[in-house]
Design an enzyme around this catalytic site. Sequence first.
Site, PDB file in Angstrom:
ATOM      1  N   ASP A   9       0.716  -1.105  -0.135  1.00 52.30           N
ATOM      2  CA  ASP A   9       0.009   0.016  -0.019  1.00 52.30           C
ATOM      3  C   ASP A   9       1.034   1.486   0.096  1.00 52.30           C
ATOM      4  O   ASP A   9       1.716   1.405   1.082  1.00 52.30           O
ATOM      5  CB  ASP A   9      -0.857  -0.076   1.166  1.00 52.30           C
ATOM      6  CG  ASP A   9      -1.933   0.949   1.496  1.00 52.30           C
ATOM      7  OD1 ASP A   9      -2.120   1.858   0.266  1.00 52.30           O
ATOM      8  OD2 ASP A   9      -2.372   1.306   2.501  1.00 52.30           O
ATOM      9  N   ASP A 107      -3.582   2.331  -5.837  1.00 51.82           N
ATOM     10  CA  ASP A 107      -2.288   2.261  -4.845  1.00 51.82           C
ATOM     11  C   ASP A 107      -2.221   1.077  -4.041  1.00 51.82           C
ATOM     12  O   ASP A 107      -1.414   1.080  -3.303  1.00 51.82           O
ATOM     13  CB  ASP A 107      -2.002   3.633  -4.239  1.00 51.82           C
ATOM     14  CG  ASP A 107      -2.790   3.543  -2.863  1.00 51.82           C
ATOM     15  OD1 ASP A 107      -3.792   3.200  -2.987  1.00 51.82           O
ATOM     16  OD2 ASP A 107      -2.225   4.317  -2.142  1.00 51.82           O
ATOM     17  N   GLU A 108      -2.780   0.095  -4.101  1.00 55.58           N
ATOM     18  CA  GLU A 108      -2.744  -1.087  -3.463  1.00 55.58           C
ATOM     19  C   GLU A 108      -2.821  -2.415  -4.333  1.00 55.58           C
ATOM     20  O   GLU A 108      -3.502  -2.431  -5.238  1.00 55.58           O
ATOM     21  CB  GLU A 108      -3.939  -0.957  -2.410  1.00 55.58           C
ATOM     22  CG  GLU A 108      -3.975  -0.157  -1.404  1.00 55.58           C
ATOM     23  CD  GLU A 108      -5.308  -0.363  -0.647  1.00 55.58           C
ATOM     24  OE1 GLU A 108      -5.607  -1.458   0.194  1.00 55.58           O
ATOM     25  OE2 GLU A 108      -6.255   0.566  -0.791  1.00 55.58           O
TER      26      GLU A 108
END
Length: 388
Positions: A9, A107-108
């Site tokens: 993350d 974003d993960e």
Amino acid sequence: MPRLIAHVDMDCFFAAVEVLDDPSLRGRPVIVGADPQGGKGRGVVSAASYEARKFGVHSAMPVSRAFALCPQGVFLPGRMGRYSEISGKIMEILKGFTPQIEQISVDEAFLDLSGCQRLFGEPREIARKIKTAIKSRLSLTASVGMGSNKLVAKIASDLQKPDGLVIVPSGEEKEFLALMPSGKLWGVGPKTADRLKQMGLETIGQLAEYDPKRLETVFGKMGTYLHERANAIDNDAVSQGYQVKSMGREHTYDEDTGSKEDIHRMLLTLSEQVAASLRAEGVKGRTITLKLRYQDFETHTYGRTLETAVDNAIEINAIARMLFDKNWQTFRKIRLIGVSASNLNQGEDQLGLFDDPKKKIKNEKLDKAVDEIRERYGRKAVKRAGEM
Ligand SMILES: [Mg+2]
């Protein structure tokens, strides 16, 4: 053999990208989201740097509140195209570790690293290699959590942010979860959290010890699910492919509006933004949803599922507008309006609503050209006639 799952993350991703592109922002409170308009803005914050978080600013907070807490903050509108571009690079780096990767947001991602130990070393070493690869190639920091399932990995990645690295050894999952609040489990929204609290089940450990039959009586199937997760049982596989559930944009009006023309214009703008995000991710959506919030905060959503998935503004706008015209209670003013696409798939090219193929190709070309110009010159550079 226990599995080895990592959750990667990025740390306050949007704000970090802004700092990356403009180093003069380093060390300053960066707040990405709606225009605060000197405290009168009515939208929300979508990301805040750690410097801004020290002032109590966090994402989803009304931007007026953020401005009151941190008037010296650097408020930026956000550049989804740029974030998507960097996101693509991050995912490429992660694919260098395993093809078993499930991206869950911009974003993960989850990585299934079971069996990769011979190649990359012990879990801690693999996690360091992932963090170093991202740092050295993109100058951005990521937090990594690792464990034998997705639930544990996801909770672990959040524990030492920013630049965190937490590994939950196999066999210690239950103890790891026990002291966390029940609200950390997936699927526990504010309502369920309240109900659990009333039942005296504030921690995951208390939930794990509770009678599963009674949980099932209260919550139905969800009760069984919660009891399993509280006991660190999560056999959910890391599924390849893009798993983002929906893409949407919203607009909060500076003043509540009852103007149909204003709303139609805004629906087109939002539809274009949603279409651009879909195309940036290479996906199409089958369900288009309209969100309406009236001035008294009563909120409604209306959806329509199509035969074939779409990613172009004209079709998305046509549906959003139809849903709006059909459902708006015209005597009530509107505070917020939103458009989203869900039911996403990796777009095979099928014909959509307006199934004249020539027209469709033209629409797609136009949308792509608009994307490119906006990427280069900013959002305001191109407006369609309806937005003027
Ligand atoms: Mg993040």
